[in-house]
Design a protein around this motif. Structure first.
Motif, short mmCIF file in Angstrom:
data_model
loop_
_atom_site.label_atom_id
_atom_site.label_comp_id
_atom_site.label_asym_id
_atom_site.label_seq_id
_atom_site.Cartn_x
_atom_site.Cartn_y
_atom_site.Cartn_z
N ARG A 154 0.85 -1.18 0.00
CA ARG A 154 0.00 0.00 0.00
C ARG A 154 0.90 1.24 0.00
NH1 ARG A 154 -5.18 -0.68 -1.36
NH2 ARG A 154 -5.54 1.36 -0.41
N ARG A 155 0.52 2.23 -0.80
CA ARG A 155 1.38 3.40 -0.96
C ARG A 155 1.67 4.09 0.38
NH1 ARG A 155 -0.31 8.67 -4.58
NH2 ARG A 155 1.60 9.86 -4.33
N TYR A 156 0.70 4.07 1.28
CA TYR A 156 0.92 4.79 2.54
C TYR A 156 2.02 4.16 3.38
CZ TYR A 156 -2.28 1.28 4.66
OH TYR A 156 -2.89 0.13 5.08
N VAL A 157 2.36 2.89 3.12
CA VAL A 157 3.47 2.27 3.86
C VAL A 157 4.76 3.05 3.64
CG1 VAL A 157 4.92 0.20 3.99
CG2 VAL A 157 2.43 -0.03 3.86
N TRP A 158 4.97 3.53 2.42
CA TRP A 158 6.18 4.28 2.11
C TRP A 158 6.31 5.53 2.97
CZ3 TRP A 158 10.86 4.17 0.79
CH2 TRP A 158 11.54 5.26 0.22
N HIS A 159 5.16 6.09 3.37
CA HIS A 159 5.19 7.31 4.18
C HIS A 159 5.34 7.01 5.67
CE1 HIS A 159 4.27 9.66 0.67
NE2 HIS A 159 3.25 8.88 0.40
N GLY A 160 5.41 5.72 6.01
CA GLY A 160 5.53 5.36 7.42
C GLY A 160 6.81 4.63 7.76
N VAL A 161 7.78 4.62 6.84
CA VAL A 161 9.03 3.91 7.11
C VAL A 161 10.22 4.85 6.96
CG1 VAL A 161 8.19 1.61 6.55
CG2 VAL A 161 9.11 3.05 4.72
N ASP A 162 11.25 4.56 7.71
CA ASP A 162 12.48 5.35 7.69
C ASP A 162 13.51 4.55 6.89
OD1 ASP A 162 14.63 7.00 8.23
OD2 ASP A 162 14.89 6.27 10.29
N VAL A 163 13.62 4.84 5.59
CA VAL A 163 14.52 4.12 4.70
C VAL A 163 15.52 5.10 4.11
CG1 VAL A 163 14.68 2.64 2.66
CG2 VAL A 163 12.69 2.47 4.15
N ARG A 164 16.80 4.80 4.25
CA ARG A 164 17.84 5.78 3.92
C ARG A 164 18.83 5.31 2.85
NH1 ARG A 164 19.44 7.31 10.24
NH2 ARG A 164 17.28 7.39 11.01
N SER A 165 18.88 4.04 2.54
CA SER A 165 19.91 3.51 1.65
C SER A 165 19.73 4.02 0.23
CB SER A 165 19.88 1.98 1.64
OG SER A 165 20.14 1.47 2.92
N GLY A 166 20.83 4.44 -0.39
CA GLY A 166 20.80 4.86 -1.78
C GLY A 166 21.21 3.77 -2.74
N ALA A 200 29.33 -7.85 -6.69
CA ALA A 200 29.06 -8.82 -5.63
C ALA A 200 29.75 -8.47 -4.31
CB ALA A 200 29.47 -10.21 -6.10
N LEU A 201 31.06 -8.27 -4.32
CA LEU A 201 31.77 -8.05 -3.06
C LEU A 201 31.45 -6.70 -2.43
CD1 LEU A 201 33.66 -9.18 -0.95
CD2 LEU A 201 35.60 -8.31 -2.29
N PRO A 202 31.59 -5.57 -3.17
CA PRO A 202 31.27 -4.28 -2.53
C PRO A 202 29.82 -4.16 -2.12
CG PRO A 202 32.11 -3.96 -4.79
CD PRO A 202 32.16 -5.41 -4.52
N ASP A 203 28.90 -4.66 -2.96
CA ASP A 203 27.48 -4.57 -2.59
C ASP A 203 27.18 -5.46 -1.39
OD1 ASP A 203 26.79 -2.74 -4.55
OD2 ASP A 203 26.30 -4.28 -6.03
N GLY A 204 27.78 -6.66 -1.36
CA GLY A 204 27.56 -7.55 -0.22
C GLY A 204 28.07 -6.97 1.08
N MET A 205 29.26 -6.38 1.04
CA MET A 205 29.82 -5.77 2.25
C MET A 205 29.00 -4.55 2.67
SD MET A 205 32.19 -7.70 3.20
CE MET A 205 32.82 -6.66 4.51
N GLY A 206 28.53 -3.79 1.69
CA GLY A 206 27.67 -2.65 2.01
C GLY A 206 26.38 -3.08 2.68
N ASN A 207 25.79 -4.17 2.19
CA ASN A 207 24.57 -4.69 2.80
C ASN A 207 24.83 -5.17 4.22
OD1 ASN A 207 23.43 -4.21 0.32
ND2 ASN A 207 22.65 -6.27 0.03
N LEU A 208 25.96 -5.81 4.41
CA LEU A 208 26.32 -6.30 5.75
C LEU A 208 26.44 -5.14 6.74
CD1 LEU A 208 27.13 -8.88 7.31
CD2 LEU A 208 29.50 -8.38 6.68
N ARG A 257 23.98 -1.20 11.10
CA ARG A 257 23.64 0.20 11.35
C ARG A 257 22.14 0.37 11.56
NH1 ARG A 257 27.34 1.49 7.02
NH2 ARG A 257 25.52 1.77 5.66
N HIS A 258 21.36 -0.32 10.73
CA HIS A 258 19.90 -0.20 10.82
C HIS A 258 19.39 -0.80 12.13
CE1 HIS A 258 15.74 -0.99 8.73
NE2 HIS A 258 15.67 -0.14 9.72
N ARG A 259 19.92 -1.94 12.51
CA ARG A 259 19.43 -2.61 13.71
C ARG A 259 19.63 -1.76 14.96
NH1 ARG A 259 17.82 -3.74 17.68
NH2 ARG A 259 17.45 -5.75 18.70
#
Length: 270
Positions: free
Chosen positions: A160-172, A209-217, A222-224
């Motif tokens: 639902r579109r309103y979900v986007w307005h209720g979450v704090d998402v920062r990753s580019g 693969a490697l830089p994206d995987g490490m960035g996700n890790l 940070r998010h938790r």
């Protein structure tokens, strides 16, 4: 009639877009009561992606700042639909499954559906190293956020579109995919994970693969442990949308109940 925006980020995907657009079942969606728009986010392509998308009938949004998350943020902010669906422009995600996924959304009365690609039947569509890395990141994500999701990296969601307005998402970047799931479940929206088919990629692989995987890790930790700043609470957003909300809940339940219940039902992977 409901309104649906299908948001597709695209970086140099002119070659794949005709097949992707042809796979979107607009007629079936209309028969089910959905007025559909396709929003292609051109993420600074140099191969004519934007021109091809317009020719195929998509609305094109330009995001000159490259990055998976940057593209999605621009697309979500531009989308007009009450419901937003996503998928990549590389022929991997089954847009033809959208009618069934939207019916499931209504029947199960959830606000956010994410999808699970990490099934035995999909192994040939992904490199063994990528398959293993996706499982490892997903296991860590489940441990940190305790939401039970089997595939934290999947790029196909319906919400639902309103979900986007209720979450704090920062990753580019690529971590946007895991962040929107974890932010949604953490905020208290009703969610569900659904198994899907996953197909071999068309054209050039963009994943680093490697830089994206490490960035996700790094992003998972940070998010938790960061202070979450939701823009609005789920209850406020539901109240604002109550007159047109087709997915109103009779019982809120716990998010984990929805996930476990679905995986143990008739959609269980074999």
């Amino acid at each position: 009639m409901g309104t649906l925006s299908i948001v597709i980020p695209a970086l140099n995907e002119a070659e794949n877009l005709p097949a992707v657009m042809a796979s979107i079942p607009v007629a079936e969606l209309a028969a089910d009561g959905w007025k559909t728009e396709v929003v292609v986010v051109d993420n600074a392509s140099v191969d004519g992606t934007a021109e091809v998308a317009r020719t195929l009938g998509a609305r094109v949004v330009s995001q000159p700042q490259r990055g998976y998350g940057n593209a999605y943020q621009a697309g979500f902010d531009a989308a007009d639909g009450d419901v937003i669906a996503t998928g990549d422009a590389d022929c991997t995600y089954p847009f033809d499954a959208l009618p069934d996924l939207l019916r499931t959304m209504r029947e199960r009365d959830v606000e956010f559906i994410t999808t699970n690609r990490l099934l035995r039947r999909n192994r040939s569509a992904m490199k063994p190293s990528h398959f293993a890395a996706n499982h490892a990141l997903s296991a860590l994500s489940r441990t940190l956020f305790r939401n039970g999701l089997r595939d934290s990296q999947s790029g196909m969601w319906i919400f639902r579109r309103y979900v986007w307005h209720g979450v704090d998402v920062r990753s580019g970047g690529m971590a946007f995919s895991q962040e929107i799931k974890n932010a949604t479940t953490r905020a208290g929206f009703r969610f569900l994970e659904v198994p899907i088919d996953y197909r071999e990629r068309g054209g050039e692989v963009k994943l680093r693969a490697l830089p994206d995987g490490m960035g996700n890790l790094r992003q998972l930790f940070r998010h938790r442990f960061r202070r979450t700043v939701p823009r609005q609470s789920p209850d406020q957003l539901r109240a604002d949308k109550q007159p047109q909300n087709q997915l109103r809940a009779e019982s809120a339940g716990r998010p984990q109940d929805y996930t476990d219940g679905f995986r143990s039902g008739r959609y269980e992977a074999v």
